[in-house]
Design a protein around this motif. Structure first.
Motif, PDB file in Angstrom:
ATOM      1  N   PRO A  91       0.841  -1.192   0.000  1.00 14.20           N
ATOM      2  CA  PRO A  91       0.000   0.000   0.000  1.00 14.20           C
ATOM      3  C   PRO A  91       0.879   1.247   0.000  1.00 14.20           C
ATOM      4  N   GLU A  92       0.295   2.374  -0.359  1.00 11.06           N
ATOM      5  CA  GLU A  92       1.089   3.594  -0.395  1.00 11.06           C
ATOM      6  C   GLU A  92       1.476   4.048   1.008  1.00 11.06           C
ATOM      7  N   GLU A  93       0.626   3.686   1.964  1.00  9.48           N
ATOM      8  CA  GLU A  93       0.779   4.289   3.275  1.00  9.48           C
ATOM      9  C   GLU A  93       0.440   3.271   4.358  1.00  9.48           C
ATOM     10  N   LEU A  94       1.219   3.255   5.416  1.00 11.28           N
ATOM     11  CA  LEU A  94       0.885   2.413   6.566  1.00 11.28           C
ATOM     12  C   LEU A  94       0.706   3.304   7.788  1.00 11.28           C
ATOM     13  N   ASP A  95      -0.312   2.976   8.541  1.00 14.95           N
ATOM     14  CA  ASP A  95      -0.594   3.770   9.741  1.00 14.95           C
ATOM     15  C   ASP A  95      -0.318   2.892  10.962  1.00 14.95           C
ATOM     16  N   ILE A  96       0.797   3.143  11.631  1.00 12.19           N
ATOM     17  CA  ILE A  96       1.178   2.315  12.780  1.00 12.19           C
ATOM     18  C   ILE A  96       1.193   3.178  14.046  1.00 12.19           C
ATOM     19  N   GLY A 156       9.901   2.225   0.087  1.00 14.42           N
ATOM     20  CA  GLY A 156       9.306   3.222  -0.788  1.00 14.42           C
ATOM     21  C   GLY A 156       7.851   3.499  -0.492  1.00 14.42           C
ATOM     22  N   ILE A 157       7.464   3.395   0.783  1.00 16.80           N
ATOM     23  CA  ILE A 157       6.092   3.737   1.161  1.00 16.80           C
ATOM     24  C   ILE A 157       6.123   4.790   2.259  1.00 16.80           C
ATOM     25  N   LYS A 158       4.966   5.306   2.550  1.00 10.16           N
ATOM     26  CA  LYS A 158       4.894   6.278   3.628  1.00 10.16           C
ATOM     27  C   LYS A 158       4.456   5.549   4.900  1.00 10.16           C
ATOM     28  N   ILE A 159       5.166   5.754   6.002  1.00  8.25           N
ATOM     29  CA  ILE A 159       4.733   5.138   7.256  1.00  8.25           C
ATOM     30  C   ILE A 159       4.390   6.250   8.236  1.00  8.25           C
ATOM     31  N   ASN A 160       3.128   6.308   8.607  1.00  4.62           N
ATOM     32  CA  ASN A 160       2.736   7.250   9.656  1.00  4.62           C
ATOM     33  C   ASN A 160       2.892   6.540  10.992  1.00  4.62           C
ATOM     34  N   PHE A 161       3.831   7.011  11.785  1.00  5.28           N
ATOM     35  CA  PHE A 161       4.093   6.328  13.045  1.00  5.28           C
ATOM     36  C   PHE A 161       3.848   7.298  14.194  1.00  5.28           C
ATOM     37  N   GLN A 162       2.966   6.892  15.110  1.00  8.16           N
ATOM     38  CA  GLN A 162       2.650   7.800  16.207  1.00  8.16           C
ATOM     39  C   GLN A 162       2.637   7.044  17.526  1.00  8.16           C
ATOM     40  N   MET A 163       3.154   7.698  18.589  1.00 10.82           N
ATOM     41  CA  MET A 163       3.215   7.032  19.893  1.00 10.82           C
ATOM     42  C   MET A 163       2.380   7.782  20.934  1.00 10.82           C
ATOM     43  N   SER A 193     -11.489   3.487  17.060  1.00  9.74           N
ATOM     44  CA  SER A 193     -12.351   4.204  16.124  1.00  9.74           C
ATOM     45  C   SER A 193     -11.551   4.799  14.972  1.00  9.74           C
ATOM     46  N   GLU A 194     -10.251   5.004  15.179  1.00  5.13           N
ATOM     47  CA  GLU A 194      -9.428   5.557  14.087  1.00  5.13           C
ATOM     48  C   GLU A 194      -8.924   4.482  13.140  1.00  5.13           C
ATOM     49  N   LYS A 195      -8.977   3.227  13.577  1.00  4.57           N
ATOM     50  CA  LYS A 195      -8.582   2.084  12.745  1.00  4.57           C
ATOM     51  C   LYS A 195      -7.219   2.215  12.079  1.00  4.57           C
ATOM     52  N   PRO A 196      -6.148   2.286  12.830  1.00  5.41           N
ATOM     53  CA  PRO A 196      -4.817   2.232  12.217  1.00  5.41           C
ATOM     54  C   PRO A 196      -4.555   0.821  11.683  1.00  5.41           C
ATOM     55  N   ASP A 197      -3.469   0.669  10.886  1.00  3.19           N
ATOM     56  CA  ASP A 197      -3.162  -0.637  10.320  1.00  3.19           C
ATOM     57  C   ASP A 197      -2.555  -1.586  11.347  1.00  3.19           C
ATOM     58  N   PHE A 198      -1.928  -0.995  12.375  1.00  7.74           N
ATOM     59  CA  PHE A 198      -1.268  -1.849  13.352  1.00  7.74           C
ATOM     60  C   PHE A 198      -1.057  -1.092  14.659  1.00  7.74           C
ATOM     61  N   VAL A 199      -1.083  -1.829  15.770  1.00 10.82           N
ATOM     62  CA  VAL A 199      -0.786  -1.193  17.064  1.00 10.82           C
ATOM     63  C   VAL A 199       0.317  -1.973  17.776  1.00 10.82           C
ATOM     64  N   ILE A 200       1.344  -1.249  18.207  1.00 14.05           N
ATOM     65  CA  ILE A 200       2.447  -1.835  18.983  1.00 14.05           C
ATOM     66  C   ILE A 200       2.168  -1.508  20.453  1.00 14.05           C
ATOM     67  N   ILE A 201       2.128  -2.543  21.292  1.00 15.62           N
ATOM     68  CA  ILE A 201       1.707  -2.306  22.684  1.00 15.62           C
ATOM     69  C   ILE A 201       2.832  -2.554  23.677  1.00 15.62           C
ATOM     70  N   ASN A 202       3.068  -1.557  24.518  1.00 12.95           N
ATOM     71  CA  ASN A 202       3.994  -1.665  25.646  1.00 12.95           C
ATOM     72  C   ASN A 202       3.125  -1.459  26.886  1.00 12.95           C
ATOM     73  N   ILE A 252       5.400  -3.956  10.624  1.00  7.78           N
ATOM     74  CA  ILE A 252       5.125  -3.792   9.190  1.00  7.78           C
ATOM     75  C   ILE A 252       4.621  -5.112   8.612  1.00  7.78           C
ATOM     76  N   ASN A 253       5.305  -6.210   8.959  1.00 11.56           N
ATOM     77  CA  ASN A 253       4.823  -7.520   8.523  1.00 11.56           C
ATOM     78  C   ASN A 253       3.372  -7.741   8.943  1.00 11.56           C
ATOM     79  N   GLY A 254       3.099  -7.408  10.217  1.00  7.40           N
ATOM     80  CA  GLY A 254       1.744  -7.606  10.730  1.00  7.40           C
ATOM     81  C   GLY A 254       0.728  -6.762   9.989  1.00  7.40           C
ATOM     82  N   ALA A 255       1.090  -5.526   9.695  1.00 10.53           N
ATOM     83  CA  ALA A 255       0.166  -4.613   9.022  1.00 10.53           C
ATOM     84  C   ALA A 255      -0.116  -5.082   7.597  1.00 10.53           C
TER      85      ALA A 255
END
Lengths: 343, 348
Positions: free
Chosen positions: B27-32, B63-70, B89-98, B313-316
């Motif tokens: 995809p062009e963009e991943l939201d993690i 070569g993609i855009k990754i929006n990464f927010q913590m 409700s925002e439905k990102p592609d993946f969530v990393i949990i600590n 990224i693999n998970g997404a």
């Protein structure tokens, strides 16, 4: 005869109330030195004084705010931020991961000192403005600045060029010598920080007792309305007291950086508790208008003596929390009693 | 002729379309997004900085855009759950949990599964009694270290030191007197480090004896400094021979306290005791170099951050967790990789 007896009893009760904190705390210290006789060694006393110094300076600052019937929850975080700025400016120029890689030689120490003071004064003045002009309760406005200072400090520490968020450390020798060094008196090493503390206490004693600002501060703290009616500029008085507090916090941040040798985001956490406790133990009343500088100094020293002695005799850390909590409760209980008696 | 031309055109079109389709597998963009237990944790900060760095790196590489927010939970599970609610409700592609609270993984798992958002856990392992429902049944992956390994290595370092130089037993009685600087009372890492540093050293044949109570100093340098200052005063001049610290900051606090007594100054002729930390923060490395601390154990925050992002990224993308990576699963009953610690006893 009967009357005299009652009179005497009243005086004894008054005396006990007045000095109850000292009596109880001295009793603890005596107990500790009975358990471990080497407790009262000269070196240990200097250690306690040294440990009490930076927190004592913070207490000198916030005592004025408590006399104004306010408080300051932002002390620890503001001092932490000041200490971080100091640390960044005094890092050894040979240290690879320093905050300012472009710094090629040690700055004159006045630069970090003034920077540290400037940071603390800005936050303190915001607090003062909130209290005097916006009529906010000191508890609320300082709670706000506490969070702001913490956030700003984290941002500051995390913008290190090395790309890490680690504590700032490895300071130049001049800084360590001046801020955390010792004065040699023959064979006796007197920590400079203790002298700074006592010097600042002396200055604050003059401010509180010999200046118009001091008199106005007690007047405003005792009864703001009455002070206003009798011509005291209340806003100006409050702002000045906060300004002085800011300067003291800045100096404390500068010295604390040198004492703990590295400053991270957590530096300063909970220092307000120690500073406020020192004031309360030293007899500064939360009802405002009452307090002395010598009380604050003794309060700070006694508090650290307790902290030190609990570790010295190896008290379980959980009991340490309980004992410290009890001391604060006791101090406030007695403070309130005194207030009732006065009325 | 016309027919051939149009056929060629169609063929050309088809060709470019399939090529485009193949490209579109990415995809062009991943939201993690990442839920962080506490922003101002020293080691955690290193991982955060690394995740930011590696997100940018992989975005460029692929070569993609990754929006990464913590998001900071400030050590508060309630706050972490609030943030998770917003994410569902925002439905990102993946969530990393600590995790902010290791016993509470189930809450987040339920929320993200219901919202059909894939996730992984790192650093703080969901507590043992939730292992099955949180890690096994969901098929997620846990990226961690082995809590006890840091302690084991501290013990091994001490054993090595003693083998090389029995002189670290200052009074020569064959028993090393130690003080333990502990992080937090109920923290798994702190418990494991406090326990296994001593146990491993004993397993390796050392005799150890604790001086006083364990000093709980909340990972904090100033608290450790004040505690050691007093404990040293009560047990002066080498009655303490070893200081174990659950992290470097407390180890540095111990150094600062001992400097006060003229120990561990790094100056020629000044005496020193063994101080072993964990984390390998820069200031500790500098301290080891200049004769303050003796050794530390590195928890590789950068490697952890890299693994988090790569596997997220693999998970997404819906690929296998370890697709295209060099990580290997541990023998845990759930998907798990562990980033190893490393011993640091010398700094150039």
């Amino acid at each position: 005869m009967q009357k005299g007896k009652v009179f005497n009893r009243q005086r004894v009760v008054d005396f006990l109330l007045q000095y109850a904190m000292y009596i109880i705390l001295l009793a603890i210290l005596v107990t500790v030195s009975i358990i471990r006789p080497n407790f009262l060694a000269f070196g240990n006393i200097l250690n306690i004084l040294k440990q009490a110094s930076t927190k004592g300076i913070l207490a000198l600052g916030c005592a004025g705010l408590i006399v104004l019937a306010g408080t300051d929850l932002s002390i620890g975080r503001v001092m932490g931020f000041s200490a971080a700025v100091t640390a960044a400016l005094v890092q050894s120029v040979t240290y690879k991961s320093r905050y300012f890689p472009q710094m090629a030689q040690d700055l004159p120490l006045i630069v970090p000192l003034l920077a540290s003071i400037a940071i603390a004064v800005i936050f303190s003045l915001i607090n003062g403005f909130g209290v005097s002009k916006l009529k906010m309760h000191a508890f609320i406005i300082t709670l706000g600045t506490q969070l702001i200072a913490f956030g700003a400090n984290c941002l500051f520490i995390e913008s290190q060029p090395s790309g890490t968020a680690q504590a700032l450390s490895t300071f130049n020798q001049t800084f360590k010598d001046v801020a955390a060094g010792d004065l040699m008196l023959g064979t006796v090493k007197i920590p400079l920080v203790v002298l700074y503390f006592l010097g600042l206490a002396a200055i604050m004693w003059v401010v509180w007792n010999k200046t118009r600002l001091g008199k106005n501060m007690f007047a405003v703290g005792g009864n703001e309305e009455a002070a206003r009616v009798s011509g005291v500029n209340v806003v100006r008085t409050i702002m000045l007291v906060y300004l002085i507090a800011g300067v003291l916090y800045g100096i404390a941040g500068f010295l604390e950086a040198a004492r703990i040798q590295s400053v991270g985001a957590n530096t300063g956490l909970g220092y307000e508790t120690d500073a406020i406790s020192a004031c309360v133990i030293g007899g500064v009343s939360f009802s405002g208008g009452v307090g002395t500088i010598q009380g604050v100094v003794i309060g700070a020293v006694i508090l650290q003596a307790i902290n030190f002695s609990l570790n010295f005799i190896g008290v379980n850390p959980y009991y340490q929390y309980i004992i410290r909590g009890l001391i604060i409760v006791l101090a406030v209980a007695i403070d309130v009693r005194k207030y009732i008696v006065k009325k | 002729m016309k027919k051939i031309l149009s056929l060629l055109t169609v063929l050309c079109l088809l060709f470019t379309m399939t090529a485009a389709l193949a490209e579109n597998a990415l995809p062009e963009e991943l939201d993690i997004r990442a839920l962080i237990w506490k922003f101002d944790d020293t080691y955690g900060s290193t991982v955060r900085v690394a995740m930011d760095k590696w997100a940018k790196y992989y975005a460029e590489e692929m070569g993609i855009k990754i929006n990464f927010q913590m998001y900071d939970a400030a050590d508060d599970m309630a706050k972490q759950i609030e943030t998770a609610t917003i994410l569902t409700s925002e439905k990102p592609d993946f969530v990393i949990i600590n995790l902010a609270e290791v016993t509470n993984g189930q809450v987040l798992v339920d929320m993200f599964q219901a919202a059909d958002i894939p996730f992984l856990f790192y650093n703080k392992q969901p507590s043992e009694d939730t292992t099955k429902s949180v890690l096994e049944d969901t098929g997620t992956i846990f990226i961690g270290t082995l809590a006890r390994q840091a302690g084991d290595m501290q013990g091994e370092i001490l054993a090595d030191l003693y083998a090389k130089n029995p002189g670290i037993d200052l009074n020569g009685d064959g028993v090393l007197s130690y003080v333990m600087l502990m992080g937090e009372p109920q923290n798994d890492e702190a418990i494991a480090r406090s326990r296994y540093s001593v146990e491993t050293a004993i397993e390796q044949g050392l005799k150890l004896e604790q001086v006083g109570e364990t000093l709980v100093c909340n990972w904090d340098q100033a608290q450790a400094q004040d505690a050691i200052n007093a404990v040293w005063a009560a047990n002066p001049d080498g009655a303490i021979e070893v200081i174990f610290a659950n992290n470097d900051m407390m180890g540095l606090g111990a150094v600062a306290a001992l400097n006060n007594y003229g120990w561990n100054t790094g100056k020629e002729g000044d005496p020193s005791v063994v101080i072993i930390g964990v984390d390998a923060v820069d200031s500790a490395l500098e301290s080891i170099k200049t004769g303050g601390m003796t050794a530390t154990v590195q928890q590789d925050g950068d490697a952890m951050g890299k693994a988090n992002v790569r596997i997220a990224i693999n998970g997404a993308l819906g690929r296998e967790w370890l697709d295209g990576t060099e990580y290997t699963y541990t023998d845990d009953p759930f998907h798990c990789i562990r980033i190893p610690y490393a011993k640091i006893t010398e700094v150039q």
